[in-house]
Design a protein around this motif. Structure first.
Motif, PDB file in Angstrom:
ATOM      1  N   ALA A  79       0.763  -0.983  -0.020  1.00 34.66           N
ATOM      2  CA  ALA A  79       0.107   0.005   0.147  1.00 34.66           C
ATOM      3  C   ALA A  79       0.905   1.168  -0.148  1.00 34.66           C
ATOM      4  CB  ALA A  79      -1.001   0.103   1.134  1.00 34.66           C
ATOM      5  N   SER A  80       0.548   2.430  -0.472  1.00 29.82           N
ATOM      6  CA  SER A  80       0.985   3.651  -0.478  1.00 29.82           C
ATOM      7  C   SER A  80       0.556   4.534   0.593  1.00 29.82           C
ATOM      8  CB  SER A  80       1.004   4.178  -1.932  1.00 29.82           C
ATOM      9  OG  SER A  80      -0.221   4.627  -1.986  1.00 29.82           O
ATOM     10  N   ASP A  81       1.630   5.700   0.982  1.00 32.40           N
ATOM     11  CA  ASP A  81       1.423   6.518   1.866  1.00 32.40           C
ATOM     12  C   ASP A  81      -0.045   7.454   1.277  1.00 32.40           C
ATOM     13  OD1 ASP A  81       3.094   5.771   3.464  1.00 32.40           O
ATOM     14  OD2 ASP A  81       4.500   7.114   2.880  1.00 32.40           O
ATOM     15  N   GLY A  82      -0.010   7.711  -0.168  1.00 30.68           N
ATOM     16  CA  GLY A  82      -1.027   8.457  -0.780  1.00 30.68           C
ATOM     17  C   GLY A  82      -2.525   7.560  -0.402  1.00 30.68           C
ATOM     18  N   LEU A  83      -2.358   6.424  -0.423  1.00 30.19           N
ATOM     19  CA  LEU A  83      -3.822   5.654  -0.240  1.00 30.19           C
ATOM     20  C   LEU A  83      -4.335   6.072   1.370  1.00 30.19           C
ATOM     21  CD1 LEU A  83      -5.571   3.509  -1.209  1.00 30.19           C
ATOM     22  CD2 LEU A  83      -4.324   1.940   0.437  1.00 30.19           C
ATOM     23  N   ALA A  84      -3.341   5.922   2.304  1.00 34.71           N
ATOM     24  CA  ALA A  84      -3.710   6.316   3.585  1.00 34.71           C
ATOM     25  C   ALA A  84      -4.262   7.642   3.779  1.00 34.71           C
ATOM     26  CB  ALA A  84      -2.727   5.956   4.571  1.00 34.71           C
ATOM     27  N   ALA A  85      -3.661   8.614   2.892  1.00 34.00           N
ATOM     28  CA  ALA A  85      -3.861  10.124   2.996  1.00 34.00           C
ATOM     29  C   ALA A  85      -5.237  10.502   2.447  1.00 34.00           C
ATOM     30  CB  ALA A  85      -3.040  11.054   2.168  1.00 34.00           C
ATOM     31  N   ARG A  86      -5.793   9.615   1.517  1.00 34.53           N
ATOM     32  CA  ARG A  86      -6.874   9.912   0.773  1.00 34.53           C
ATOM     33  C   ARG A  86      -7.979   9.114   1.305  1.00 34.53           C
ATOM     34  NH1 ARG A  86      -6.097  10.228  -5.704  1.00 34.53           N
ATOM     35  NH2 ARG A  86      -3.888  11.665  -5.788  1.00 34.53           N
ATOM     36  N   LEU A  87      -7.840   8.160   2.024  1.00 34.69           N
ATOM     37  CA  LEU A  87      -8.946   7.402   2.549  1.00 34.69           C
ATOM     38  C   LEU A  87      -9.165   7.436   4.086  1.00 34.69           C
ATOM     39  CD1 LEU A  87      -8.473   3.896   0.775  1.00 34.69           C
ATOM     40  CD2 LEU A  87      -9.801   5.859  -0.080  1.00 34.69           C
ATOM     41  N   THR A  88     -10.392   7.467   4.367  1.00 33.12           N
ATOM     42  CA  THR A  88     -10.715   7.322   5.953  1.00 33.12           C
ATOM     43  C   THR A  88     -10.305   6.100   6.650  1.00 33.12           C
ATOM     44  OG1 THR A  88     -13.095   6.368   5.498  1.00 33.12           O
ATOM     45  CG2 THR A  88     -12.948   8.780   5.320  1.00 33.12           C
ATOM     46  N   LYS A  89     -10.369   6.120   7.797  1.00 35.46           N
ATOM     47  CA  LYS A  89      -9.841   4.949   8.422  1.00 35.46           C
ATOM     48  C   LYS A  89     -10.557   3.682   8.033  1.00 35.46           C
ATOM     49  CE  LYS A  89      -8.485   3.062  13.066  1.00 35.46           C
ATOM     50  NZ  LYS A  89      -8.630   3.413  14.450  1.00 35.46           N
ATOM     51  N   ARG A  90     -11.842   3.844   8.008  1.00 35.43           N
ATOM     52  CA  ARG A  90     -12.788   2.715   7.676  1.00 35.43           C
ATOM     53  C   ARG A  90     -12.462   2.329   6.251  1.00 35.43           C
ATOM     54  NH1 ARG A  90     -18.759   3.599   8.647  1.00 35.43           N
ATOM     55  NH2 ARG A  90     -18.773   1.307   8.135  1.00 35.43           N
TER      56      ARG A  90
ATOM     57  N   PRO B 154     -17.815   1.646   3.104  1.00 37.95           N
ATOM     58  CA  PRO B 154     -16.679   1.998   3.086  1.00 37.95           C
ATOM     59  C   PRO B 154     -15.895   1.434   1.828  1.00 37.95           C
ATOM     60  CG  PRO B 154     -17.130   1.414   5.401  1.00 37.95           C
ATOM     61  CD  PRO B 154     -18.102   0.869   4.512  1.00 37.95           C
ATOM     62  N   LEU B 155     -16.216   0.126   1.432  1.00 30.13           N
ATOM     63  CA  LEU B 155     -15.569  -0.354   0.414  1.00 30.13           C
ATOM     64  C   LEU B 155     -16.011   0.267  -1.114  1.00 30.13           C
ATOM     65  CD1 LEU B 155     -13.783  -2.637  -1.069  1.00 30.13           C
ATOM     66  CD2 LEU B 155     -15.869  -4.156  -0.784  1.00 30.13           C
ATOM     67  N   ARG B 156     -17.236   0.611  -1.113  1.00 26.29           N
ATOM     68  CA  ARG B 156     -17.875   1.364  -2.146  1.00 26.29           C
ATOM     69  C   ARG B 156     -17.023   2.590  -2.459  1.00 26.29           C
ATOM     70  NH1 ARG B 156     -22.498   1.157  -0.882  1.00 26.29           N
ATOM     71  NH2 ARG B 156     -23.234  -0.649  -1.873  1.00 26.29           N
ATOM     72  N   SER B 157     -17.046   3.424  -1.454  1.00 29.19           N
ATOM     73  CA  SER B 157     -16.424   4.781  -1.689  1.00 29.19           C
ATOM     74  C   SER B 157     -14.891   4.550  -1.735  1.00 29.19           C
ATOM     75  CB  SER B 157     -16.423   5.458  -0.102  1.00 29.19           C
ATOM     76  OG  SER B 157     -16.023   4.844   1.016  1.00 29.19           O
ATOM     77  N   ALA B 158     -14.129   3.633  -1.212  1.00 31.54           N
ATOM     78  CA  ALA B 158     -12.803   3.435  -1.562  1.00 31.54           C
ATOM     79  C   ALA B 158     -12.701   3.110  -3.114  1.00 31.54           C
ATOM     80  CB  ALA B 158     -12.257   2.350  -0.473  1.00 31.54           C
ATOM     81  N   LEU B 159     -13.518   2.260  -3.402  1.00 29.50           N
ATOM     82  CA  LEU B 159     -13.467   1.726  -5.091  1.00 29.50           C
ATOM     83  C   LEU B 159     -13.632   2.913  -5.947  1.00 29.50           C
ATOM     84  CD1 LEU B 159     -15.516  -1.522  -5.556  1.00 29.50           C
ATOM     85  CD2 LEU B 159     -13.088  -0.965  -6.163  1.00 29.50           C
ATOM     86  N   ARG B 160     -14.401   3.884  -5.477  1.00 32.90           N
ATOM     87  CA  ARG B 160     -14.562   5.295  -6.332  1.00 32.90           C
ATOM     88  C   ARG B 160     -13.410   6.047  -6.354  1.00 32.90           C
ATOM     89  NH1 ARG B 160     -19.823   5.266  -3.640  1.00 32.90           N
ATOM     90  NH2 ARG B 160     -21.524   4.631  -5.285  1.00 32.90           N
ATOM     91  N   THR B 161     -12.728   6.080  -5.207  1.00 33.66           N
ATOM     92  CA  THR B 161     -11.422   6.904  -5.017  1.00 33.66           C
ATOM     93  C   THR B 161     -10.328   6.405  -5.786  1.00 33.66           C
ATOM     94  OG1 THR B 161     -12.258   7.433  -3.012  1.00 33.66           O
ATOM     95  CG2 THR B 161      -9.830   7.875  -3.246  1.00 33.66           C
ATOM     96  N   ILE B 162      -9.951   5.029  -5.725  1.00 32.08           N
ATOM     97  CA  ILE B 162      -8.651   4.595  -6.141  1.00 32.08           C
ATOM     98  C   ILE B 162      -8.867   3.836  -7.436  1.00 32.08           C
ATOM     99  CG2 ILE B 162      -7.556   4.554  -4.211  1.00 32.08           C
ATOM    100  CD1 ILE B 162      -8.179   1.713  -3.829  1.00 32.08           C
ATOM    101  N   LYS B 163     -10.235   3.769  -8.172  1.00 30.83           N
ATOM    102  CA  LYS B 163     -10.244   2.869  -9.461  1.00 30.83           C
ATOM    103  C   LYS B 163      -9.329   3.077 -10.597  1.00 30.83           C
ATOM    104  CE  LYS B 163     -13.853   5.910 -11.341  1.00 30.83           C
ATOM    105  NZ  LYS B 163     -15.169   6.295 -11.627  1.00 30.83           N
ATOM    106  N   ALA B 164      -8.781   4.150 -10.717  1.00 28.09           N
ATOM    107  CA  ALA B 164      -7.746   4.561 -11.925  1.00 28.09           C
ATOM    108  C   ALA B 164      -6.583   4.177 -11.559  1.00 28.09           C
ATOM    109  CB  ALA B 164      -8.111   5.816 -12.067  1.00 28.09           C
ATOM    110  N   VAL B 165      -6.045   3.459 -10.246  1.00 32.01           N
ATOM    111  CA  VAL B 165      -4.562   3.107 -10.135  1.00 32.01           C
ATOM    112  C   VAL B 165      -4.555   1.498  -9.930  1.00 32.01           C
ATOM    113  CG1 VAL B 165      -2.695   3.507  -8.702  1.00 32.01           C
ATOM    114  CG2 VAL B 165      -4.453   5.285  -9.008  1.00 32.01           C
TER     115      VAL B 165
ATOM    116  N   ALA C 126      -4.540  -5.974  -7.592  1.00 33.49           N
ATOM    117  CA  ALA C 126      -4.612  -4.480  -7.269  1.00 33.49           C
ATOM    118  C   ALA C 126      -5.936  -4.155  -6.845  1.00 33.49           C
ATOM    119  CB  ALA C 126      -4.131  -3.703  -8.333  1.00 33.49           C
ATOM    120  N   MET C 127      -6.216  -3.364  -5.761  1.00 31.46           N
ATOM    121  CA  MET C 127      -7.494  -2.957  -5.519  1.00 31.46           C
ATOM    122  C   MET C 127      -8.428  -2.408  -6.916  1.00 31.46           C
ATOM    123  SD  MET C 127      -9.941  -2.887  -3.237  1.00 31.46           S
ATOM    124  CE  MET C 127     -11.386  -1.997  -2.896  1.00 31.46           C
TER     125      MET C 127
END
Length: 311
Positions: free
Chosen positions: A162-173, A237-248, A256-257
Motif C-alpha cells: 500500500a502507499s502513503d497516498g492511499l492512507a492520506a486519501r481514504l478514511t480509516k474505515r 466503506p468499500l464502495r467509496s474506496a473503490l470510487r477513489t482509487i479505481k484508476a490506479v 490490485a484493488m
C-alpha cells in the motif's frame, strides 16, 4: 475409436460453447462458485482431451473395446475395427498434438513462475530495507508514493503493498476495507488461480473457453475479495474506496484493488448473497456437472449412435 471420437467432440463442444453459459450464470451466483465452475470446466476439458488421446494411442484403445463390446451386437457397423487403418494415423497425430500442448503448458508455467519470483524478491527486499518489524503472517509494505496504490502478492511469502497516498486519501474505515480486500486475495489463493488461468489461456488460446478464462477469473476473484471485505468492514466503506482509487493499478502479476471492471464490482456490492445451504448445494452440483460435461456428452453421443444403429 468411437469412444475417443465422441469424447473429443464433447470436449470441443464444451470448449467452444461453455463460456456463453458460464458468463450468464456468473452474473447470478456467488463469485466463489463461479470461479470453481469456470476452472473445473477448463480442467474437465483438458482431462477429456487427454482421455480421448489415450483411448486412441493405447493398445486396444484401453477400456474402449470393453465398453463398445456391450453394444457390439446392435451397432457392429460402427465398431472401430472396420477402419483399422485410421487408428495408427489418428493416434499418432493426436499424441503429437497432446505432447505439444503439454510442453507449451509446462514452458508457460515455468516462465510465469520465474517472473513472479523476481517480482516477489524485489518487494521482500524493499520490505526488509524499510525496517518493517511486522510479525503477522501477512505483512504490509508501505510505499512513499503519492498515488493511492494497493495490491497484494501471493505465495509462501505473501504480502500486501500500500502507499502513503492511499492512507492520506481514504478514511480509516475505507483503508481497513481496502486492506481486507487485499488480504482476501491472499487467503483465497487468488494469485494461484489467476496464474493457472493465464497459463491455460496462453497455451490453449485457440479454444474460446481457455481464451476467456483469464479475464473471467480476474474479475471473479475481485468480486470474491469485495464480498469478503464487505462482510468484514461494511459495503459503504468499500464502495467509496473503490470510487477513489479505481484508476490506479499495480504490477502486472499482482492483484490490485483497482483491478476488474469497477462498474460491475460496484453493482455486485448491492447484490444479496444466497443462503449458505442452497449456495453449497448449488456449488457441489454445478462443480460435478462442469467437470463431467465432456464425458456426459460423449456418453450421450455413443448411446444415440447405438440407438440409431439398432433402428
Amino acid at each position: 475409436m468411437i469412444l475417443a471420437a465422441a469424447l473429443l467432440l464433447g470436449t470441443i463442444t464444451i470448449g467452444w460453447w461453455s463460456p456463453v453459459l458460464l458468463s450468464r450464470l456468473a452474473a447470478r451466483i456467488d463469485p466463489g462458485t463461479a470461479i470453481v465452475w469456470w476452472l473445473l470446466t477448463a480442467v474437465g476439458v483438458v482431462a477429456g482431451a487427454i482421455a480421448a488421446v489415450l483411448l486412441l494411442v493405447l493398445p486396444g484403445h484401453g477400456p474402449a473395446d470393453a465398453v463398445i463390446g456391450v453394444l457390439h451386437d446392435c451397432w457392429s457397423a460402427l465398431n472401430h475395427d472396420d477402419v483399422p487403418g485410421l487408428d495408427p494415423l489418428v493416434g499418432t497425430v493426436a499424441g503429437a498434438v497432446l505432447a505439444t500442448a503439454l510442453g507449451r503448458l509446462a514452458l508457460a508455467s515455468l516462465r510465469r513462475r520465474r517472473r513472479r519470483h523476481v517480482l516477489h524478491r524485489r518487494h521482500l527486499t524493499a520490505l526488509r530495507l524499510a525496517g518493517t518489524r511486522d510479525t503477522r503472517p501477512l505483512p504490509t509494505l508501505w510505499l512513499p508514493e503519492e498515488q493511492p496504490i494497493a495490491y497484494s502478492l501471493g505465495g509462501r511469502r505473501a504480502l500486501v503493498v500500500a502507499s502513503d497516498g492511499l492512507a492520506a486519501r481514504l478514511t480509516k474505515r475505507e483503508l481497513g476495507a481496502v486492506l481486507a480486500h487485499e488480504r482476501a486475495h491472499v487467503h483465497g489463493h487468488h494469485h494461484l488461480l489467476i496464474g493457472w488461468s493465464e497459463v491455460l489461456g496462453r497455451t490453449l488460446r485457440f479454444m474460446p473457453l481457455m481464451r476467456e478464462l483469464p479475464g473471467a477469473t480476474r474479475l471473479l476473484v475481485e468480486l470474491a475479495a469485495d464480498r469478503t471485505a464487505a462482510a468484514q468492514c461494511g459495503r459503504e466503506p468499500l464502495r467509496s474506496a473503490l470510487r477513489t482509487i479505481k484508476a490506479v493499478d499495480g504490477p502486472r502479476r499482482a492483484l490490485a484493488m483497482a483491478g476488474g471492471d469497477t462498474a460491475i464490482r460496484l453493482s455486485r456490492l448491492d447484490t444479496r448473497s444466497s443462503p449458505p445451504r442452497s449456495m453449497a448445494l448449488r456449488t457441489v452440483a454445478g462443480s460435478i456437472a462442469a467437470f463431467l460435461a465432456p464425458q456426459v456428452i460423449a456418453v450421450a453421443l455413443v448411446l444415440i449412435a447405438g440407438f440409431v444403429a439398432c433402428r
